[in-house]
Design a protein around this motif. Structure first.
Motif, PDB file in Angstrom:
ATOM      1  N   THR A 556       0.704  -1.240   0.259  1.00  0.00           N
ATOM      2  CA  THR A 556       0.066  -0.145  -0.054  1.00  0.00           C
ATOM      3  C   THR A 556       0.864   1.155  -0.088  1.00  0.00           C
ATOM      4  O   THR A 556       1.902   1.063   0.335  1.00  0.00           O
ATOM      5  CB  THR A 556      -1.070   0.114   1.313  1.00  0.00           C
ATOM      6  N   ALA A 557       0.340   2.460  -0.301  1.00  0.00           N
ATOM      7  CA  ALA A 557       0.936   3.714  -0.379  1.00  0.00           C
ATOM      8  C   ALA A 557       1.509   3.868   1.097  1.00  0.00           C
ATOM      9  O   ALA A 557       2.693   4.513   1.055  1.00  0.00           O
ATOM     10  CB  ALA A 557      -0.122   4.738  -0.808  1.00  0.00           C
ATOM     11  N   ASP A 558       0.785   3.741   2.128  1.00  0.00           N
ATOM     12  CA  ASP A 558       1.289   4.009   3.455  1.00  0.00           C
ATOM     13  C   ASP A 558       2.404   3.139   3.562  1.00  0.00           C
ATOM     14  O   ASP A 558       3.597   3.483   4.480  1.00  0.00           O
ATOM     15  CB  ASP A 558       0.275   3.741   4.538  1.00  0.00           C
ATOM     16  N   ALA A 559       2.503   1.813   3.150  1.00  0.00           N
ATOM     17  CA  ALA A 559       3.595   0.913   3.260  1.00  0.00           C
ATOM     18  C   ALA A 559       4.722   1.321   2.733  1.00  0.00           C
ATOM     19  O   ALA A 559       5.755   1.428   3.450  1.00  0.00           O
ATOM     20  CB  ALA A 559       3.161  -0.251   3.041  1.00  0.00           C
ATOM     21  N   VAL A 560       4.760   2.125   1.715  1.00  0.00           N
ATOM     22  CA  VAL A 560       5.838   2.546   0.933  1.00  0.00           C
ATOM     23  C   VAL A 560       6.420   3.585   1.754  1.00  0.00           C
ATOM     24  O   VAL A 560       7.804   3.783   1.750  1.00  0.00           O
ATOM     25  CB  VAL A 560       5.580   3.404  -0.431  1.00  0.00           C
ATOM     26  N   THR A 561       5.633   4.553   2.274  1.00  0.00           N
ATOM     27  CA  THR A 561       6.051   5.793   3.056  1.00  0.00           C
ATOM     28  C   THR A 561       6.987   5.146   4.172  1.00  0.00           C
ATOM     29  O   THR A 561       7.977   5.734   4.532  1.00  0.00           O
ATOM     30  CB  THR A 561       5.210   6.506   3.393  1.00  0.00           C
ATOM     31  N   GLU A 562       6.496   4.019   4.933  1.00  0.00           N
ATOM     32  CA  GLU A 562       7.184   3.608   6.021  1.00  0.00           C
ATOM     33  C   GLU A 562       8.443   2.881   5.702  1.00  0.00           C
ATOM     34  O   GLU A 562       9.644   3.262   6.396  1.00  0.00           O
ATOM     35  CB  GLU A 562       6.115   2.632   6.874  1.00  0.00           C
ATOM     36  N   LEU A 563       8.556   2.230   4.419  1.00  0.00           N
ATOM     37  CA  LEU A 563       9.698   1.588   3.934  1.00  0.00           C
ATOM     38  C   LEU A 563      10.879   2.749   3.831  1.00  0.00           C
ATOM     39  O   LEU A 563      11.934   2.731   4.131  1.00  0.00           O
ATOM     40  CB  LEU A 563       9.443   0.884   2.835  1.00  0.00           C
ATOM     41  N   ILE A 564      10.320   3.641   3.292  1.00  0.00           N
ATOM     42  CA  ILE A 564      11.424   4.791   2.813  1.00  0.00           C
ATOM     43  C   ILE A 564      11.880   5.604   3.968  1.00  0.00           C
ATOM     44  O   ILE A 564      13.013   5.709   4.422  1.00  0.00           O
ATOM     45  CB  ILE A 564      10.580   5.932   1.660  1.00  0.00           C
TER      46      ILE A 564
END
Length: 570
Positions: A556-564
């Motif tokens: 998900t988009a939120d998971a991408v933010t957390e990963l970065i």
């Protein structure tokens, strides 16, 4: 005291060993089963307790594979040696039936595999007669008389009862039909008994491919079936690569009764994420895929997609369901990050469509994209994909996360001739930077419509957008297209990455591609990177960016933010 303690420990160990030996003897007498171990270097063959019962009362147990071979019926000896040879050289699991020279007409089933060290074969040996199943009993329990696999009826019943233990987000159930090619011709060369032994050997290899929850069956003649589950974010291509890897045990020349035979196989595959799938539909889809196979290799695999659905009822049902899904906005986007190898930074993400068919069922586009295109539903959905991806890119930018957004475009969208106008309007509405938007097309599209594609891509690039050639390497690969069309990025298909071992032909191709792309001013992205070895090789070759499960699954988009935010490099 130490000596007393030590003697007590020894006594306990001796007693435990004796009990274990008694248990092994009971298993050998009642179930007709013993374990064995073969050391490849020393040629020593050892047995568990009670082996003398299973081997028909042999007073001296064979302590080498050569000694055991001396017990095998002469007309089956060459086949048996070939099975053991393939197991030692190629490391495959095996299962083979042989008759023994003990005057009792005894037949045994010997199964095994190579241990993790690669130096020892481990396995079990079972007296088939002690299974105490007559042919009528075998039919009652749904076993094929010749191979011991399940019958078609038992296969269907088992598949119907199956319910995944995990949610559909993490696994897919697949059906695979395997057809031995040219069996009629083979039967004209071999004796009927030899053909039977060949089918039994094929069945043995297929049976070792199945996990504990799956099942292998023989439908009829040379047609076999397997159902099993595959974990992870599954699409048609990933499933095909996984199954090709499993099917390597069938490759090579087979030796039956002194006759060398090169067997070829057609394989049709279908899969579902639904816990309550219809087993007959799944089998029918696998049959349609099998019929669509065009033989060109020793093992030929086709995975079912909607274009193969020749049943009007099946096609109409899918059309109606997808139309409803578009109207009710049952689709969503996941994002798979891309990392720059040199900078060790996540610099982009590819937007990937998923059909949210139910609360628990998320379907990848390989199962429905062709139906969307043929029905025209891809036009409104394609616009939504671009709009949603650009909206998300702008949202990330407001959070200080600047990523290049990769958006897949269908041939139908390009044929409309309106894609640039749509992009301009949506980019303006979202407030995105054109240079951070990448339109991805497949190689097969460029081949089908070369003049139209050249004109459209040129106009897109002149407007300031980037263009990527996706899945390079599948279909009719040609370096000519890199020279004819205007691209900024070449994405190397995961089929090349799957077997990227030192000295492989796949590595040689990637090594040739990387400097060529650099000379043409193209960035290279390796798709499907899953292991550290693959990543290290790609880094040493000079590939620019990587994308795959090693970095992240589609999330998900939120998971991408957390990963970065948490990312510190690979």
């Amino acid at each position: 005291m130490k000596e007393l303690s030590h003697s007590v420990l020894d006594a306990g160990w001796v007693e435990e060993t004796r009990r274990m030996g008694e248990q092994e003897k009971i298993v050998a007498e009642v179930a007709g089963m013993v374990t064995w171990q073969y050391d490849i270097d020393s040629h020593h063959l050892s047995w568990s307790s009670g082996a003398e019962y299973v081997l028909g009362g042999e007073k001296t147990l064979p302590d080498s594979m050569e000694d055991f071979e001396a017990l095998v019926q002469p007309d089956e000896l060459l086949d048996f040696k070939e099975v053991i040879r393939r197991a030692v050289i190629r490391g495959h699991n095996f299962s083979v039936q042989v008759g023994l020279l003990n005057g009792k007409g005894q037949r045994v089933l010997m199964s095994g595999r190579l241990d993790s060290s690669g130096g020892v074969l481990l396995g079990v040996l079972q007296d088939i007669a002690l299974l105490n199943l007559s042919y009528s009993q075998i039919r009652e329990v749904g076993q094929d008389e010749l191979t011991g696999l399940a019958t078609r009826k038992a296969f269907c019943a088992s598949l119907k009862r199956w319910s995944p233990r995990v949610t559909s987000h993490t696994s897919a159930t697949f059906v695979m039909l395997i057809q031995v090619q040219r069996l009629h011709h083979i039967s004209s060369v071999l004796d009927p008994e030899q053909v039977d032994r060949l089918l039994v050997r094929v069945a043995g290899y297929l049976d070792t491919m199945v996990a504990e929850d799956g099942l292998a069956a023989r439908f009829h003649g040379g047609l076999f079936a397997i159902w099993d589950t595959l974990q992870g974010d599954v699409d048609a291509q990933r499933l095909e690569l996984n199954l090709r890897e499993r099917l390597t045990c069938l490759e090579g020349v087979w030796e039956i009764g002194g006759q060398e035979i090169l067997l070829s196989f057609k394989v049709g595959v279908s899969y579902s994420f639904q816990p309550d799938f219809d087993e007959q539909t799944l089998i029918k889809q696998a049959q349609l895929a099998l019929y669509a196979v065009v033989p060109s290799e020793q093992i030929n695999v086709t995975v079912f997609d909607a274009r193969l659905a020749q049943s009007p009822r099946l096609q109409l049902s899918l059309d109606a369901e997808l139309k409803k899904a578009v109207e009710h906005q049952q689709f969503c986007l996941l994002y798979q990050p891309q990392m720059d190898i040199r900078g060790q930074q996540i610099m982009g993400a590819e937007a990937l469509l998923r059909w949210q068919r139910s609360e628990e069922e998320l379907i990848a586009p390989g199962a429905f994209m062709s139906t969307l295109e043929s029905s025209g539903l891809i036009r409104p959905l394609g616009e939504w994909i671009m709009q949603e991806a650009l909206r998300q890119q702008a949202s990330w930018a407001q959070q200080g996360v600047c990523l290049q957004m990769g958006i897949n475009v269908s041939p139908v969208q390009l044929e409309q001739g309106k894609i640039l106008d749509q992009l301009e309007r949506m980019v303006a509405d979202a407030g995105c930077d054109r240079s951070s938007v990448c339109i991805e097309i497949t190689e097969s599209l460029a081949i089908k419509k070369p003049l139209m594609v050249a004109k459209t891509l040129s106009s897109i690039r002149e407007a300031g957008y980037k263009v990527a050639l996706d899945d390079f390497g599948i279909g009719f690969s040609s370096l000519e297209y890199l020279l004819r069309f205007s691209f900024d990025i070449l994405k190397i298909d995961r089929a090349f990455i799957w077997n990227l071992a030192q000295g492989s032909k796949e590595q040689a191709i990637v090594k040739a591609l990387a400097p060529l792309c650099q000379s043409l001013g193209l960035k290279t992205v390796a798709e499907g990177v899953e292991t550290r070895q693959q990543y290290d090789l790609l880094s040493s070759i000079g590939v620019d960016q990587v994308q795959g499960y090693m970095l992240s699954r589609p999330v998900t988009a939120d998971a991408v933010t957390e990963l970065i935010n948490d990312f510190r490099g690979l």
